[in-house]
Scaffold this active site. Structure first.
Site, PDB file in Angstrom:
ATOM      1  N   ALA A 136       4.220   5.837   7.056  1.00 32.17           N
ATOM      2  CA  ALA A 136       2.866   6.984   7.342  1.00 32.17           C
ATOM      3  C   ALA A 136       1.544   6.073   7.197  1.00 32.17           C
ATOM      4  CB  ALA A 136       2.837   7.870   6.218  1.00 32.17           C
ATOM      5  N   CYS A 137       0.682   6.233   7.978  1.00 33.64           N
ATOM      6  CA  CYS A 137      -0.443   5.285   8.129  1.00 33.64           C
ATOM      7  C   CYS A 137      -1.832   5.974   8.339  1.00 33.64           C
ATOM      8  CB  CYS A 137      -0.069   4.473   9.327  1.00 33.64           C
ATOM      9  SG  CYS A 137       1.635   3.748   9.142  1.00 33.64           S
ATOM     10  N   GLY A 138      -2.885   5.240   8.324  1.00 33.66           N
ATOM     11  CA  GLY A 138      -4.243   5.781   8.998  1.00 33.66           C
ATOM     12  C   GLY A 138      -4.603   5.034   9.997  1.00 33.66           C
TER      13      GLY A 138
END
Lengths: 374, 501
Positions: free
Chosen positions: A23-25
């Site tokens: 998951a990431c930004g």
């Protein structure tokens, strides 16, 4: 012995093929009038997204950062040791005319360790090699990058486009920006990524963005269709060698746009195709035929599963969600500048009063294009 | 003189306390088990365990059990081996049988497990979100050519118009009129139309009454050329050249004259009462270049409708499939060695060919290696029992699957494997008018629609669990399969990782 043999047998799958869910930004900006923006701006935007990462991978891509070498392929390469560098440079010498090679400047910062050798080369394919192989320069470079990444031990080309560069490391995005001294670069497009791998090999090459030639991708999500996307790409000579599913995005764009000549917005219709019910009710026969053909022909290129990605390329930037929007993506504009990010806060951090802020609908690309030359 | 030495397979027991002597069992049994002499009697030696009498006895008075007769145990000489020898010692012939092999060969499907989402990617609820099963069969171009008009509007130049649209990736496999009844064909055609899929005529032509279903029919052209004429070739959405059948690779077919009544005779274009013999090879196909000629002859005859080529899965199937794709076929139909038949020598059915799962995997991989996977669609058939099998076949690389046996079971078939006798009590594999009449096509169609709709619902549930919402994201996506209990060679061939990796 049996167990050993078994492990050996599947070591290929354990390493090459193991997908790392993450998951990431994300954050990206493009000044469509070509105005130069300092690298510190994207780092500032990413700083606010720290909560979306876990310090195990961050990175950036900037376009327009090497104006004095803009006609050369800028190859950013990481080496585990000098042996790999030697082998790689020999291979490059045989295939490329290298204008210049230098260490990528960096400063030591807290939170970033085990730094590999980081070098960049400005180079062009040797004309005689192109003639010999009958390839266009771009195809030749793709093949060479894949050759290096699959055959030279401990060596990884992490960026290979012209007048652009990828900077990435194991660390949180803001520290990675400081590490690479991004404030010393200016570009018209920047994209950034902070990573939350749930199972990390702690490898610098595994951080985003992923790049192949002109295309750089930062990605939040998981490509659940990865298995077939990969096999589809293999039919066209792409080898998926990395520890993540994100690379298929870059390769698919390269295939659809560069090789198959699809316009960017139509390539997006392939990657996040409309539902059949929407295609059936378009009401316009030409559009219906087109979208139907795209789905039928490119079904194996459909990216399925939760994703939001931002792609940078020399002429623009595109943000795209999966077709049911299972990951966040927000867009904003201010004058000639387009912003795309996982969160509105990351945009407002660098643009206090945007003209317009909106959540792009599922599967609808947000495209920013450079006006004129840079 | 000594009679048969073979003991009955089943024992039929009539409970005379319950029996009201209505004689329904006598009427219902296609095999003539029952008789009436002051009370209902049963000749167990004729029973095939088709259950027709049991289902229709209003008093629940009939019980069928396996003959408990003890045989001296022997691990090499099973009872079936001994029975086969007795049969051949008595008959001097090949042992005939029907349906797919009943030997306990390894079933690869039963050793494959499907993935699902947890945490890092959300599963999708098919009750709330669109879930797409629509599938197109036929040749696809390598890429979509785009042309932009004066107003800047893009349009696709190359067409995919002649692809066949299926609303679910399940079609009905070829079962010929003659081997099955007209009512079976009627049920299949009605169901295919309602489901938005297709039925395949099999090699016996198409009864004219079913021509209105042409949008949901694939017509077959096999070695016997039964019922093949130009109108027939155009009575469907595609033409299939049947080279082989999974249950009997390499051999022809024989429909006995007793099954050739007036209607079958008219449809097949052969005289009433004559045996319909399908030669083992097509007599105009002795190699791949001959196949190419037939493919293009059929395309010429049909205004370039897709042509499917059906083969039994044999050892060299990958190279054969590649040749078929290069010969111009639009669809390759792989019929695995578990595929059904109306009649086959047991020795062929049980020992020739390879499992469809393995053939499918190697064909899909081979076509990809050669960069021609998009030239053809692959239909996998021969042993599809459930939606799980459908999902696994698609993940291995099939565009769609064909179901024959499952469709017949939906119509009442009990898998008694006596199709070749023509006595099917369920009105399926028979031409005896009084038996055929039992199968109401509308009732049958409803059951077929129910079955395929159930499987489609289950497929959507599987896709949702996988976190994908279009069937094309499962197709060839072997990354979402894991093997349990397969040896490493088979896993390598399937390109499926072991569970835990």
């Amino acid at each position: 012995m049996i167990e050993l043999a078994f492990q050996e047998k599947f070591s290929k799958w354990r390493v090459d093929d193991a997908r790392v869910p993450a998951a990431c930004g994300l954050s990206g900006l493009i000044s469509q009038d070509g105005r130069a923006v300092g690298g510190e701006v994207i780092v500032e935007s990413m700083r606010i997204l720290r909560e979306r990462g876990n310090g195990l991978g961050g990175g950036y891509a900037g376009y327009g950062i090497y104006p004095e070498h803009k006609d050369y392929y800028a190859m950013h390469i990481m080496f585990e040791d000098f042996q790999g560098k030697k082998v790689c440079e020999e291979l490059m010498e045989a295939n490329l005319e290298i204008e210049m090679g230098e260490e990528i400047p960096y400063r030591l910062v807290e939170g970033i360790c085990d730094v590999p050798l980081l070098w960049r080369y400005y180079a062009l394919p040797r004309p005689e090699r192109l003639e010999g192989d009958g390839l266009q320069a771009d195809d030749f470079m793709v093949k060479l990058v894949m050759d290096i990444n699959t055959t030279v031990p401990g060596t990884f080309v992490f960026s290979s486009g012209k007048n652009m560069g990828v900077f990435k490391a194991v660390g949180s995005a803001d520290t990675v920006g400081e590490f690479y001294e991004l404030e010393n670069y200016t570009g018209y497009t920047w994209i950034g990524h902070d990573r939350f791998p749930t199972n990390t090999p702690g490898w610098w090459g595994g951080a985003h963005p992923f790049n192949i030639l002109d295309w750089s991708v930062v990605h939040n999500g998981e490509i659940s269709s990865y298995g077939i996307n990969k096999r589809y790409l293999e039919m066209f000579g792409y080898e998926c060698t990395l520890l993540t599913d994100t690379e298929v995005v870059a390769y698919l764009l390269d295939l659809l746009i560069r090789k198959h000549g699809l316009p960017l917005d139509i390539a997006c219709l392939v990657l996040a195709s409309p539902f059949w019910k929407d295609i059936d009710s378009l009401g316009d026969q030409t559009e219906e035929d087109l979208e139907k053909s795209l789905r039928i022909v490119y079904g194996s290129a459909l990216l399925n599963g939760p994703f939001a990605f931002i792609v940078g390329y020399s002429r623009g930037m595109v943000g795209l969600n999966d077709r049911v929007k299972l990951r966040p993506l927000v867009a904003a504009t201010k004058d000639e500048c387009l912003y795309v990010s996982s969160e509105e806060s990351a945009i407002r951090q660098i643009c206090r009063n945007p003209d317009r802020v909106w959540a792009p609908p599922a599967g609808h690309p947000v495209i920013g294009k450079l006006k004129g030359d840079v | 003189m000594q009679g048969s030495l073979i003991p009955n397979e089943f024992v039929v027991d009539v409970d005379h306390q319950r029996c009201r002597r209505c004689k329904r069992c006598i009427l219902n049994c296609g095999f003539g088990v029952f008789d009436f002499q002051s009370m209902t009697t049963a000749d167990s030696s004729k029973c095939v365990a088709c259950h027709r009498c049991v289902m229709f006895c209003p008093e629940d008075a009939i019980t069928i059990t396996r003959n408990p007769l003890a045989f001296k145990e022997h691990s090499s000489w099973g009872i079936d081996s001994r029975k086969a020898i007795w049969k051949q010692a008595e008959s001097s012939g090949m042992i005939l049988t029907g349906m797919g092999t009943d030997l306990p060969w390894l079933n690869v499907f039963d050793h494959l497990l499907i993935d699902a989402c947890q945490v890092t990617n959300p599963s999708i609820d098919p009750l709330r979100e669109p879930m797409e099963l629509r599938t197109y069969l036929g040749r696809k171009p390598d890429k979509v050519e785009i042309e932009v008009d004066d107003k800047g509007k893009p349009r696709a130049v190359n067409s995919v118009e002649n692809n066949i649209k299926l609303e679910t990736p399940i079609i009905f496999s070829g079962m010929s009129y003659g081997s099955v009844s007209l009512n079976t064909h009627r049920a299949l055609a009605i169901a295919a139309q309602r489901l938005g899929t297709v039925m395949n005529t099999g090699e016996g032509g198409l009864h004219r009454e079913l021509y209105p279903y042409k949008d949901n029919i694939i017509v077959q052209c096999a070695s016997g050329r039964f019922g093949v004429h130009s109108e027939y070739l155009n009575a469907g959405v595609a033409v299939e050249i049947k080279i082989g059948q999974g249950a009997k690779p390499g051999i022809g077919g024989h429909l006995p004259g007793e099954k050739i009544g007036l209607e079958v005779s008219g449809t097949r274009m052969i005289p009433v009462g004559t045996d319909a013999l399908s030669p083992a090879p097509h007599h105009d196909i002795y190699s791949i270049e001959d196949l190419r000629q037939l493919i293009y002859a059929l395309k010429e005859a049909t205004g370039y409708k897709p042509v499917s080529v059906k083969i039994a899965t044999v050892h060299n199937v990958a190279a054969i499939a590649s040749g078929i794709a290069r010969a111009g076929a639009d669809i390759i139909y792989l019929d695995g060695f578990r595929g059904g038949t109306g009649a086959s020598p047991a020795v062929i059915r049980d020992h020739v060919g390879i499992p469809m799962e393995i053939a499918l995997a190697v064909v899909d991989s081979r076509l990809r290696q050669e960069g021609i996977r998009n030239w053809v669609s692959i239909i996998a058939a021969g042993g599809i029992r459930s939606s799980a099998d459908v999902a696994k076949a698609i993940a291995l690389g099939a565009d769609a699957v064909g179901v024959g046996t499952a469709a017949l079971i939906a119509l009442g078939c009990r898998l008694c494997q006596k199709c070749y006798t023509g006595n099917c009590s369920w009105g399926i594999a028979t031409q005896r008018p009084e038996l055929v009449d039992r199968l109401d096509p509308d009732w049958g169609a409803e059951r077929l629609v129910n079955l395929i709709n159930s499987w489609s619902l289950e497929l959507k549930e599987i896709l949702g669990a996988l976190g994908i919402n279009a069937i094309e994201s499962l197709r060839g996506n072997r990354e979402r399969l894991r093997a349990l209990g397969l040896d490493s060679t088979v896993m390598e061939i399937l390109e499926v990782k072991p569970a835990g990796v």
